[in-house]
Write an enzyme that holds these catalytic residues in place. Structure first.
Site, short mmCIF file in Angstrom:
data_model
loop_
_atom_site.label_atom_id
_atom_site.label_comp_id
_atom_site.label_asym_id
_atom_site.label_seq_id
_atom_site.Cartn_x
_atom_site.Cartn_y
_atom_site.Cartn_z
N ILE A 95 45.27 57.44 79.85
CA ILE A 95 44.63 57.12 78.58
C ILE A 95 45.50 57.49 77.38
CG2 ILE A 95 42.59 57.54 77.17
CD1 ILE A 95 41.37 58.29 80.04
N ASP B 234 48.10 36.92 37.18
CA ASP B 234 48.00 36.56 35.77
C ASP B 234 49.32 36.90 35.11
OD1 ASP B 234 47.69 39.25 35.90
OD2 ASP B 234 45.83 39.35 34.78
N ASP C 22 54.89 62.33 74.35
CA ASP C 22 54.42 61.03 73.89
C ASP C 22 53.92 61.07 72.47
OD1 ASP C 22 55.02 60.32 76.39
OD2 ASP C 22 53.00 59.71 77.00
P1 ATP Z 1 46.46 36.37 31.43
O1 ATP Z 1 45.37 35.83 32.30
O2 ATP Z 1 47.79 35.96 31.85
O3 ATP Z 1 46.37 37.81 31.16
P2 ATP Z 1 45.69 35.92 28.81
O4 ATP Z 1 45.60 37.38 28.66
O5 ATP Z 1 46.48 35.20 27.79
O6 ATP Z 1 46.27 35.51 30.12
P3 ATP Z 1 43.05 35.71 28.03
O7 ATP Z 1 43.02 37.14 27.74
O8 ATP Z 1 41.86 35.07 28.65
O9 ATP Z 1 44.25 35.31 28.88
O10 ATP Z 1 43.35 34.98 26.65
C1 ATP Z 1 43.30 33.57 26.51
C2 ATP Z 1 43.63 33.21 25.08
O11 ATP Z 1 42.66 33.78 24.23
C3 ATP Z 1 44.96 33.76 24.62
O12 ATP Z 1 46.00 32.87 24.88
C4 ATP Z 1 44.74 33.91 23.15
O13 ATP Z 1 44.98 32.70 22.49
C5 ATP Z 1 43.26 34.22 23.03
N1 ATP Z 1 43.02 35.66 22.89
C6 ATP Z 1 43.46 36.65 23.68
N2 ATP Z 1 43.04 37.84 23.26
C7 ATP Z 1 42.29 37.62 22.16
C8 ATP Z 1 41.57 38.46 21.26
N3 ATP Z 1 41.51 39.77 21.40
N4 ATP Z 1 40.92 37.87 20.23
C9 ATP Z 1 40.95 36.54 20.09
N5 ATP Z 1 41.60 35.72 20.89
C10 ATP Z 1 42.28 36.22 21.92
#
Ligand code: ATP
Length: 902
Positions: free
Chosen positions: A290, A334, A736
């Site tokens: 075993i 992302d 072992d």
């Molecule tokens: P990832 O998924 O790669 O992290 P990301 O962070 O750009 O991408 P989101 O955070 O969903 O994705 O943001 C999408 C879009 O929303 C951005 O490209 C930007 O234009 C806008 N955004 C991001 N953060 C803010 C914020 N704090 N206030 C307003 N608009 C925002």
């Protein structure tokens, strides 16, 4: 009411926010003072839930006695005592105790490593103390603390809401209600169940939308969750599929052994061997066959792997994730913060028709305009700064050249820009008070706030920021050097083209808009004026390009899924080698729902490497499409809405720095520093662990099988130099287990990332490996018996076969050939012996050295020598033992080289 009694009031929901602030002596704007917080911490203790973990060691100990191996040894002990074989009986008993102790120690270590990992994922909380927003470890929260919590965060203490914006909380952990509930600050009647207390926040629940300020009323064990902690049992640790596979294998082996014992027993009786001898053989067989170390070494290998990953900043929350990692063939990642540095800086400003590149110094105290330095004097820029300050939930403080910040890095960058322009965000916040807010969400990609002027009455200011194309939807005018002008569809297209042009250079683009009005409107997102757009730089992380190349070599696809602009995404993807020039980016708006996908849509999804402007729901659909193709998907995520996709993926990966607590809770793995490179090293570790487990299973089984064969052959042919039970125990325990352990915790991957991922259904021991086990054990058996025969022919041809020395030669050749066989436990047969991973693994050499030392000690130490039945061995015999042991390794090596087996 005395201060200390805030936590004793009980019906906080029936008292107004002001009363709560008063009784807890909290300033509803400035919070507690730091000194007061320290005093209260000393009085109330840490805000943590203590569970009765100390019973754990006892449980682990008791569990050892449920092992079939221990039970079998128990039977052997009783039988030995029954036949008055006292020495054997006591020795087996000792072995039982030793085995229990080793099993306990290993399991306890594994348990402790997991506990250590749990402690690493500390939850933070944001509080206002001395008028400053700060991030602290949630265990330092005290009753009376002014708490700020927003979407994505876990509530870390019980608190009475005093101000809320579109707040929704997922209270399923406490109430079982699966939908998020709306929350506000309104007074409630005294008699209302917990689920109806809409002005309270409870520890352990999650904020799914909006944000709020609340005063902490109870911490630690006094919270509702704390009260439940005694009742709620921690979820039982479930065995991982790999552990299950190993357990099934071990059970099978026990049955095979029992079958063999019965066969040999009957055979020996048939030969007329005395019953006591037969029983002794049966005992020997049962302990030989075993592989008792198997399940424990598996768990240990997995938990060691977890610890090693923690050193690479990867916290694996479930042991099973370690093995799934080994089979991962797609990583959906992302962009922001994972592939890029998340050191977001304002780098480009477009106000009206003027645009300029800017550089803000590290401390955030000065701003260099590379062109158009008249922009700071324009009305558009003034609005850009005002919107940036008001439509913002982050905080940024400058004390001399020292900056402290908390919140979204993009919003911090905006506050830094205001400081660098010689202004202070608080100045705007002092002029206006916030009366309403539409929090940012990845679906709308917009954030907006409504403010009331404290100086002019009635004067309201609407501040909005977000993705360019989304903000433009709400705009009807634009502010430029000549004042406000109409913004028609044609002009909007021109602005989108400007944003696209900047995005092509890799900038993350955000539009800013505002409106001034004299009345408070319930729905305020219309007729906005565009103030301009800001471009943020966020360079790729170091090492990502190499990591992506490594993935490609390892047969792992990397797909970028981002909420960002397609051109920004494409720029970064090209820089990192995720996409090739000319490759199309798929836009979220062109992705059909999962149930409407045609075969050609699916094919197109499968071909695409960059997805932009994707919603969290579409992430989930993409996982489904990939999984339909039998792929093992690792998916990163940070937002609240990413939780379902993280759960759906085979490995959900949340971000430690940037990720929301909701995402971290849903994930199987957390990246402490958010870096993509850590995912790749985790996959590498996953593969190494699987390979290690395979190696030690093959090693242990071939050792055990060779012992079994030797005993069986001696029994069937009535050879008088049969091994003694104690000798077999010695071999199993010393020679072992140690090398197996060294194989289990080895960290040498070599070229492990240069081959394809394991299909999920891969068996630990497949047909090819079973063949190897049989071949190895036949060779060991043959050389061991060969050593005895050689010794007889050359050195002892006059001696009788029952001379103890034959038994000793058998014993020692078996020890050394098994021991040296560990050097063959590499699957790299095409490289020189001394260059293999096993040969270069120091742990292997320590284990070999240790085992040789112990085996020789057994030869020198008198009582052990007597117990093991060892006599004097001549130098000539030692030479034969060594020669045959080395011969074992050589023969197996040749067999491997000839590709007869792996
Ligand atoms: P990832 O998924 O790669 O992290 P990301 O962070 O750009 O991408 P989101 O955070 O969903 O994705 O943001 C999408 C879009 O929303 C951005 O490209 C930007 O234009 C806008 N955004 C991001 N953060 C803010 C914020 N704090 N206030 C307003 N608009 C925002």
């Amino acid at each position: 009411m005395p201060l200390s009694h805030i936590e004793k009031i009980g019906n906080y929901w029936a008292l107004s926010g002001e009363t709560i602030a008063k009784v807890s002596s909290t300033d509803p704007i400035r919070g507690l003072t730091k000194e007061e917080a320290a005093t209260r911490l000393a009085k109330h203790g840490y805000n943590s839930i203590t569970t009765s973990e100390n019973t754990q060691p006892l449980l682990i100990l008791l569990r050892q006695f449920t092992s079939p191996f221990i039970l079998l040894l128990g039977v052997s002990t009783i039988l030995s005592f029954f036949f008055k074989e006292w020495l054997d009986g006591f020795a087996i008993l000792m072995v039982m105790i030793l085995n229990t102790a080793i099993g306990f120690w290993m399991e306890y270590q594994a348990h402790r490593s997991m506990e250590a990992l749990k402690k690493m994922s500390v939850v933070q909380a944001r509080v206002i103390r001395d008028g400053e927003m700060m991030e602290i470890k949630s265990e330092l929260l005290v009753p009376g603390d002014l708490l700020f919590a927003e979407s994505g965060e876990m509530v870390t203490a019980d608190a009475r809401i005093i101000n809320a914006n579109q707040l929704q909380v997922d209270e399923s952990t406490l109430t079982g209600e699966s939908f998020p509930v709306d929350k506000g600050h309104n007074l409630l009647p005294e008699k209302i169940p917990l689920s109806g207390r809409s002005n309270m926040l409870y520890k352990g629940t999650f904020i799914t939308k909006g944000n709020c300020f609340a005063i902490v009323v109870n911490t630690g064990m006094k919270t509702e969750l704390g009260k439940l902690a005694g009742i709620v049992q921690q979820a039982e640790q479930v065995a991982t599929p790999l552990e299950k596979k190993v357990r099934i294998l071990s059970k099978k082996l026990i049955w095979i052994t029992l079958g063999l014992i019965v066969a040999i027993f009957t055979g020996s009786i048939f030969y007329g061997t005395p019953v006591t001898t037969v029983l002794k053989i049966a005992i020997a067989l049962s302990v030989a066959a075993i592989p008792e170390g198997l399940p424990v070494v598996t768990t240990l290998a997995l938990s060691f792997g977890m610890l090693r990953m923690a050193r690479h900043n990867v916290i694996v929350k479930k042991l099973s994730a370690v093995e799934t990692l080994g089979g991962t063939n797609v990583i959906c990642t992302d962009k922001t913060g994972t592939l890029t540095q998340n050191k977001i800086e304002v780098s480009l400003i477009q106000a009206g028709s003027l645009s300029a590149r800017v550089r803000i110094n590290v401390a955030g105290t000065s701003m260099h305009w590379m062109e158009n330095n008249s922009i700071p004097g324009t009305a558009a820029y003034a609005h850009l700064c005002r919107i940036s300050a008001l439509c913002n939930t982050a905080s940024y403080q400058l004390n001399g050249n020292e900056a402290s910040a908390s919140g979204d890095p993009l919003e911090i960058a905006l506050l830094k820009m205001i400081h660098a322009s010689g202004m202070k965000p608080v100045q705007y916040q002092q002029q206006f008070s916030k009366t309403d807010e539409i929090p940012f969400s990845s679906e709308t990609r917009v954030m907006a706030t409504l403010h009331k002027s404290k100086e002019q009455d009635p004067f309201y200011y609407i501040a909005a920021k977000g993705a360019v194309e989304d903000i433009l939807k709400y705009c009807s005018s634009v502010l430029d050097e000549n004042g406000k002008s109409h913004l028609g569809e044609k002009q909007k297209e021109e602005w989108k083209a400007i944003a696209t042009k900047h995005a092509q250079s890799g900038f993350r683009m955000l539009a800013f808009a505002y409106r001034e009005t004299s009345k408070q409107e319930p729905s305020f997102m219309h007729n906005l004026t565009l103030a301009g757009i800001i471009g943020f730089s966020d360079p790729p992380r170091a090492g990502v390009t190499e990591a992506i190349k490594e993935c490609k070599n390892a047969g792992i696809r990397v797909i970028m899924i981002t909420g960002d602009h397609p051109e920004t995404a494409k720029n970064i993807a090209l820089q990192l080698g995720i996409a090739t020039p000319g490759e199309d980016v798929m836009l979220g708006s062109s992705m059909k729902p999962y149930n409407q996908l045609t075969a050609s849509d699916r094919a197109q999804w499968l071909r695409t490497s960059v997805f932009a402007r994707v919603s969290p729901e579409q992430k989930q659909h993409l996982v489904s499409v990939l999984q339909d193709e039998k792929m093992i998907v690792a998916m990163t995520g940070d937002g609240v809405n990413d939780a379902p996709a993280l759960k759906k993926a085979d490995i959900g990966i949340a971000m430690g720095l940037r990720g929301t607590q909701v995402a971290r809770e849903a994930a199987d793995m957390v990246l402490k520093d958010d870096a993509f490179t850590a995912i790749v090293s985790a996959i590498r570790q996953g593969r190494i662990i699987f390979e290690n487990i395979r190696k030690f299973v093959i090693f242990l089984l071939s050792c055990n099988l060779s012992e079994l064969l030797v005993i069986a052959i001696c029994a069937l042919f009535n050879l008088p130099f049969q091994l003694f039970p104690l000798q077999i125990l010695f071999i199993n325990f010393i020679t072992d287990s140690m090398p197996a352990l060294a194989l289990g915790v080895s960290n040498s991957g070599g070229s492990i990332m240069q081959r394809k991922p394991y299909p999920p259904e891969t068996l630990i021991i497949d047909r090819k490996r079973w063949t190897a086990i049989f071949v190895y054990s036949f060779v060991i058996t043959a050389t061991t018996l060969g050593a005895v025969a050689t010794s007889h022919l050359i050195l002892h041809y006059n001696d009788k076969w029952n001379n103890l020395v034959y038994n000793n030669i058998l014993f020692y050749t078996l020890i050394f050939s098994q021991l040296f066989q560990v050097l063959n436990m590499t699957f790299k047969r095409d490289i020189p012996f001394h260059k293999t991973d096993v040969f270069r693994n120091p742990a292997i050499w320590y284990s070999i050295g240790g085992c040789i030392g112990l085996s020789l000690a057994a030869y020198w130490i008198m009582p052990v020598k007597r117990i093991l039945g060892i006599t004097a061995i001549s130098q000539g015999d030692w030479c034969i033992i060594l020669l045959y042991s080395i011969l074992t390794v050589a023969i197996i090596r040749i067999i491997k080289k000839m590709k007869i087996t792996i």
